[in-house]
Scaffold this motif. Structure first.
Motif, PDB file in Angstrom:
ATOM      1  N   SER A 225       0.835  -1.207   0.000  1.00 55.50           N
ATOM      2  CA  SER A 225       0.000   0.000   0.000  1.00 55.50           C
ATOM      3  C   SER A 225       0.862   1.246   0.000  1.00 55.50           C
ATOM      4  CB  SER A 225      -0.922  -0.017   1.225  1.00 55.50           C
ATOM      5  OG  SER A 225      -1.676   1.166   1.303  1.00 55.50           O
ATOM      6  N   LEU A 226       1.949   1.218   0.783  1.00 54.03           N
ATOM      7  CA  LEU A 226       2.849   2.374   0.825  1.00 54.03           C
ATOM      8  C   LEU A 226       3.495   2.603  -0.527  1.00 54.03           C
ATOM      9  CD1 LEU A 226       4.258   4.580   2.398  1.00 54.03           C
ATOM     10  CD2 LEU A 226       5.942   2.896   3.157  1.00 54.03           C
ATOM     11  N   ARG A 227       3.901   1.525  -1.187  1.00 61.88           N
ATOM     12  CA  ARG A 227       4.479   1.664  -2.529  1.00 61.88           C
ATOM     13  C   ARG A 227       3.479   2.287  -3.496  1.00 61.88           C
ATOM     14  NH1 ARG A 227       6.959  -3.847  -2.025  1.00 61.88           N
ATOM     15  NH2 ARG A 227       9.147  -3.536  -1.510  1.00 61.88           N
ATOM     16  N   ARG A 228       2.229   1.823  -3.419  1.00 58.73           N
ATOM     17  CA  ARG A 228       1.211   2.387  -4.315  1.00 58.73           C
ATOM     18  C   ARG A 228       0.995   3.866  -4.028  1.00 58.73           C
ATOM     19  NH1 ARG A 228      -1.292  -2.623  -3.214  1.00 58.73           N
ATOM     20  NH2 ARG A 228      -2.578  -1.658  -1.598  1.00 58.73           N
ATOM     21  N   GLU A 229       0.929   4.216  -2.728  1.00 57.60           N
ATOM     22  CA  GLU A 229       0.720   5.626  -2.377  1.00 57.60           C
ATOM     23  C   GLU A 229       1.882   6.479  -2.865  1.00 57.60           C
ATOM     24  OE1 GLU A 229       0.094   5.836   1.775  1.00 57.60           O
ATOM     25  OE2 GLU A 229      -1.875   4.867   1.732  1.00 57.60           O
ATOM     26  N   ARG A 230       3.110   5.978  -2.718  1.00 60.60           N
ATOM     27  CA  ARG A 230       4.269   6.749  -3.169  1.00 60.60           C
ATOM     28  C   ARG A 230       4.277   6.895  -4.688  1.00 60.60           C
ATOM     29  NH1 ARG A 230       9.473   4.971   0.582  1.00 60.60           N
ATOM     30  NH2 ARG A 230       8.674   5.838   2.542  1.00 60.60           N
ATOM     31  N   HIS A 231       3.875   5.832  -5.376  1.00 54.71           N
ATOM     32  CA  HIS A 231       3.816   5.907  -6.834  1.00 54.71           C
ATOM     33  C   HIS A 231       2.770   6.939  -7.263  1.00 54.71           C
ATOM     34  CE1 HIS A 231       3.795   4.686 -11.026  1.00 54.71           C
ATOM     35  NE2 HIS A 231       2.485   4.521 -10.952  1.00 54.71           N
ATOM     36  N   ILE A 232       1.609   6.913  -6.602  1.00 51.45           N
ATOM     37  CA  ILE A 232       0.558   7.874  -6.932  1.00 51.45           C
ATOM     38  C   ILE A 232       1.038   9.294  -6.632  1.00 51.45           C
ATOM     39  CG2 ILE A 232      -1.741   8.672  -6.273  1.00 51.45           C
ATOM     40  CD1 ILE A 232      -2.486   5.731  -5.806  1.00 51.45           C
ATOM     41  N   ALA A 233       1.721   9.463  -5.470  1.00 49.17           N
ATOM     42  CA  ALA A 233       2.204  10.803  -5.108  1.00 49.17           C
ATOM     43  C   ALA A 233       3.221  11.313  -6.122  1.00 49.17           C
ATOM     44  CB  ALA A 233       2.820  10.760  -3.707  1.00 49.17           C
ATOM     45  N   ARG A 234       4.138  10.429  -6.566  1.00 49.94           N
ATOM     46  CA  ARG A 234       5.129  10.851  -7.564  1.00 49.94           C
ATOM     47  C   ARG A 234       4.448  11.225  -8.878  1.00 49.94           C
ATOM     48  NH1 ARG A 234       8.268   6.528  -5.340  1.00 49.94           N
ATOM     49  NH2 ARG A 234       7.465   5.130  -6.962  1.00 49.94           N
ATOM     50  N   THR A 235       3.450  10.433  -9.283  1.00 47.45           N
ATOM     51  CA  THR A 235       2.741  10.723 -10.528  1.00 47.45           C
ATOM     52  C   THR A 235       1.994  12.042 -10.431  1.00 47.45           C
ATOM     53  OG1 THR A 235       2.485   8.349 -10.960  1.00 47.45           O
ATOM     54  CG2 THR A 235       1.033   9.853 -12.151  1.00 47.45           C
ATOM     55  N   GLU A 236       1.289  12.261  -9.303  1.00 44.92           N
ATOM     56  CA  GLU A 236       0.549  13.506  -9.141  1.00 44.92           C
ATOM     57  C   GLU A 236       1.493  14.702  -9.097  1.00 44.92           C
ATOM     58  OE1 GLU A 236      -1.946  13.189  -5.744  1.00 44.92           O
ATOM     59  OE2 GLU A 236      -3.486  12.007  -6.782  1.00 44.92           O
ATOM     60  N   HIS A 237       2.637  14.533  -8.439  1.00 48.80           N
ATOM     61  CA  HIS A 237       3.605  15.632  -8.369  1.00 48.80           C
ATOM     62  C   HIS A 237       4.114  15.981  -9.768  1.00 48.80           C
ATOM     63  CE1 HIS A 237       7.715  17.318  -7.814  1.00 48.80           C
ATOM     64  NE2 HIS A 237       7.087  18.034  -6.900  1.00 48.80           N
ATOM     65  N   ARG A 238       4.415  14.948 -10.561  1.00 50.59           N
ATOM     66  CA  ARG A 238       4.894  15.201 -11.927  1.00 50.59           C
ATOM     67  C   ARG A 238       3.830  15.921 -12.744  1.00 50.59           C
ATOM     68  NH1 ARG A 238       3.931  12.344 -16.258  1.00 50.59           N
ATOM     69  NH2 ARG A 238       3.262  10.528 -15.045  1.00 50.59           N
ATOM     70  N   LEU A 239       2.582  15.481 -12.633  1.00 44.15           N
ATOM     71  CA  LEU A 239       1.499  16.122 -13.376  1.00 44.15           C
ATOM     72  C   LEU A 239       1.306  17.562 -12.915  1.00 44.15           C
ATOM     73  CD1 LEU A 239      -1.135  13.231 -13.485  1.00 44.15           C
ATOM     74  CD2 LEU A 239       0.306  14.049 -15.356  1.00 44.15           C
ATOM     75  N   ALA A 240       1.401  17.791 -11.585  1.00 43.18           N
ATOM     76  CA  ALA A 240       1.233  19.147 -11.068  1.00 43.18           C
ATOM     77  C   ALA A 240       2.324  20.076 -11.586  1.00 43.18           C
ATOM     78  CB  ALA A 240       1.229  19.129  -9.541  1.00 43.18           C
ATOM     79  N   VAL A 241       3.574  19.578 -11.612  1.00 43.53           N
ATOM     80  CA  VAL A 241       4.683  20.384 -12.117  1.00 43.53           C
ATOM     81  C   VAL A 241       4.493  20.697 -13.592  1.00 43.53           C
ATOM     82  CG1 VAL A 241       7.158  20.372 -12.603  1.00 43.53           C
ATOM     83  CG2 VAL A 241       6.328  19.594 -10.389  1.00 43.53           C
ATOM     84  N   GLU A 242       4.121  19.674 -14.376  1.00 45.20           N
ATOM     85  CA  GLU A 242       3.928  19.891 -15.806  1.00 45.20           C
ATOM     86  C   GLU A 242       2.788  20.871 -16.066  1.00 45.20           C
ATOM     87  OE1 GLU A 242       3.304  16.018 -17.389  1.00 45.20           O
ATOM     88  OE2 GLU A 242       5.415  15.423 -17.274  1.00 45.20           O
ATOM     89  N   LEU A 243       1.699  20.761 -15.290  1.00 43.63           N
ATOM     90  CA  LEU A 243       0.563  21.664 -15.472  1.00 43.63           C
ATOM     91  C   LEU A 243       0.949  23.085 -15.085  1.00 43.63           C
ATOM     92  CD1 LEU A 243      -2.391  22.046 -16.193  1.00 43.63           C
ATOM     93  CD2 LEU A 243      -3.003  21.366 -13.862  1.00 43.63           C
ATOM     94  N   GLN A 244       1.680  23.218 -13.976  1.00 39.74           N
ATOM     95  CA  GLN A 244       2.112  24.549 -13.557  1.00 39.74           C
ATOM     96  C   GLN A 244       3.012  25.200 -14.598  1.00 39.74           C
ATOM     97  OE1 GLN A 244       5.262  25.059 -10.561  1.00 39.74           O
ATOM     98  NE2 GLN A 244       3.740  26.120  -9.302  1.00 39.74           N
ATOM     99  N   GLU A 245       3.961  24.433 -15.126  1.00 41.87           N
ATOM    100  CA  GLU A 245       4.860  24.980 -16.138  1.00 41.87           C
ATOM    101  C   GLU A 245       4.113  25.353 -17.413  1.00 41.87           C
ATOM    102  OE1 GLU A 245       7.783  21.969 -16.611  1.00 41.87           O
ATOM    103  OE2 GLU A 245       8.955  22.587 -14.846  1.00 41.87           O
TER     104      GLU A 245
END
Length: 477
Positions: A225-245
């Motif tokens: 579960s922790l691995r899944r949460e970290r994967h989701i967090a990394r994906t969301e962070h990448r999407l947030a950065v790309e959207l912000q840029e």
């Protein structure tokens, strides 16, 4: 801007590394001591010594498991482990209630005499199987009757290898007790030879490891579960950065608005991330030349972090640009933004300041929504502009927003910022004072980019609680 749903409370802290190191050292020392007792002291081959040796073996295995878990705790999230055979769910109607008692009450011994067919079970083994002693011990032929059907072949193979080939037994199988409870047993044993070297009997130690396996399964599930949460967090962070840029202005350095006008604005801006780079918020800045010759200056902030905040920021900034280009004035524009945020699918609160500068008259018209007022620096001093009425965006349906005007002069410097720039704790007043105290230094700058650099040098600390934006506009002569 922190989420309006956020509540300050200390987050759980990981164990200190020194504490874990001490536990690892103690475990290794204890493991060595138990291993020495097993190796040096228990040399006889009677039943009592076999029982004691088996207990030492179990203790060593348990300490090895403990050492492995402590190593994982020290190193953090482990690498993916080989797939383990998952324990099957029991048939409907069976219970998986934990079995009370100490470790010794969960370990029992048995010996099956092949010459006399006598069976000797310890009292603890009767407790493990849930059988009354008066019911008698189970023979090797009767034992599979209490074993899961899927595990019967495994038990038969272990017993056969022990009796025929003299191989020691070391394996696990599941039983269904007489009270319907499902237990997992770990069995260790070996053949007992007679004087001629033939197998006379078989002895074994059986340990109830149900709780241990349940704990291991919980560890695996929580790790996955922790691995899944970290994967989701990394994906969301990448999407947030790309959207912000993608949403923030593409220009870097200084920008002149409008081009070719001696009274044009020299504009520069900068985004400052929070100390935790994973927290991408909804801060924005923008400067835009409008069709009527005016210039748009704006900064703002939405509650929350991640893809939701940056997505709402993109929607709001797009709407702001469109309405400004359409000629809507700052006060009315804020009212429309409030209505848009109030009816959005993802509820949020936002603060913003919107300015429109007319280079022909050098008049700045502006409105704000619960946002720090622009700071005007002139002649070596600074002050905050008197804000017109305006509540946070999304806070009140149908809210009205006032509009103010200020006459600017050549050489004036405007500083627009989000509250994350100066906020430290509950209040940002000390930070605002620090910003105004930069007036002597800002009075010497000749470009907006130099002004931004001065502000960032003062407020670019690495321990920033929230991300922030700062925009500097210098009035041309």
């Amino acid at each position: 801007m922190p989420s309006h749903l956020f509540a300050d409370r200390p987050s759980p802290q990981p164990p200190e590394r020194e504490t874990v190191d001490a536990l690892i050292t103690q475990t290794r020392r204890l493991r060595g001591g138990v291993d020495a007792v097993r190796r040096d002291a228990l040399v006889d081959d009677d039943a009592q010594c076999r029982w004691q040796r088996a207990l030492c073996d179990l203790a060593v295995h348990h300490l090895d498991d403990l050492g492995t878990h402590l190593d994982q705790l020290k190193e953090g999230l482990p690498e993916p482990l080989p797939e383990e055979v998952a324990e099957e769910e029991p048939p409907p109607g069976f219970e998986l209630d934990p079995m009370p008692g100490s470790l010794l009450s969960r370990v029992g011994s048995a010996e099956w005499n092949l010459l006399t067919d006598a069976v000797d079970w310890s009292e603890e083994l009767f407790q493990i199987f849930g059988r009354a002693p008066e019911s008698g011990a189970l023979s090797l032929d009767e034992l599979p009757s209490m074993v899961f059907a899927d595990d019967q072949a495994l038990l038969t193979a272990m017993v056969t290898d022990c009796l025929v080939d003299g191989k020691p037994i070391d394996g696990e199988f599941r039983i269904v007790r007489t009270d319907g409870r499902v237990r997992t047993l770990h069995m260790m044993g070996e053949p007992v030879l007679d004087a001629d070297g033939c197998t006379a009997s078989m002895w074994a130690v059986l340990r109830d490891v149900s709780e241990l396996r349940r704990s291991e399964r919980a560890v695996r599930e929580s790790r996955d579960s922790l691995r899944r949460e970290r994967h989701i967090a990394r994906t969301e962070h990448r999407l947030a950065v790309e959207l912000q840029e993608a949403v923030l202005p593409p220009w870097r350095g200084s920008l002149r608005l409008p081009q070719g006008n001696p009274a044009a604005l020299d504009v520069a801006a900068h985004y400052l991330p929070s100390a935790s780079s994973a927290l991408i918020g909804g801060d924005w800045y923008d400067a835009l030349e409008l069709p009527d010759g005016r210039s748009l200056l704006t900064v703002g902030d939405l509650t929350g972090h991640g893809v939701t905040a940056t997505g709402a920021m993109a929607m709001l900034l797009g709407a702001l640009r469109g309405m400004a280009v359409a000629g809507i004035r700052p006060g009315d524009l804020m009212g429309h933004l409030n209505q848009l945020l109030d009816h959005s699918v993802q509820p949020a609160l936002g603060s913003a300041v919107c300015c429109q500068y007319d280079p022909a008259t050098r008049v700045l018209s502006w409105a704000q929504a619960g946002h720090p007022a622009p700071l005007l620096f002139r002649g070596g001093t600074g002050c905050a502009l008197t804000p017109p009425d305006g509540v946070l965006l999304g806070a009140t349906s149908g809210a009205g927003y006032g509009q103010a005007e200020v006459q600017l002069r050549p050489g004036d410097l405007l500083v627009l910022h989000t509250d994350g720039l100066t906020r430290r704790g509950a209040s940002d007043e000390p930070g605002c004072r620090r910003l105004l105290e930069l007036a002597p230094r800002l009075d010497t700058v000749r470009t907006a980019q130099d002004g931004v650099r001065t502000v960032v040098e003062e407020f670019g600390e690495t321990d920033r609680e929230d991300d922030a934006c700062v925009l500097v506009a210098r009035i041309g002569s």
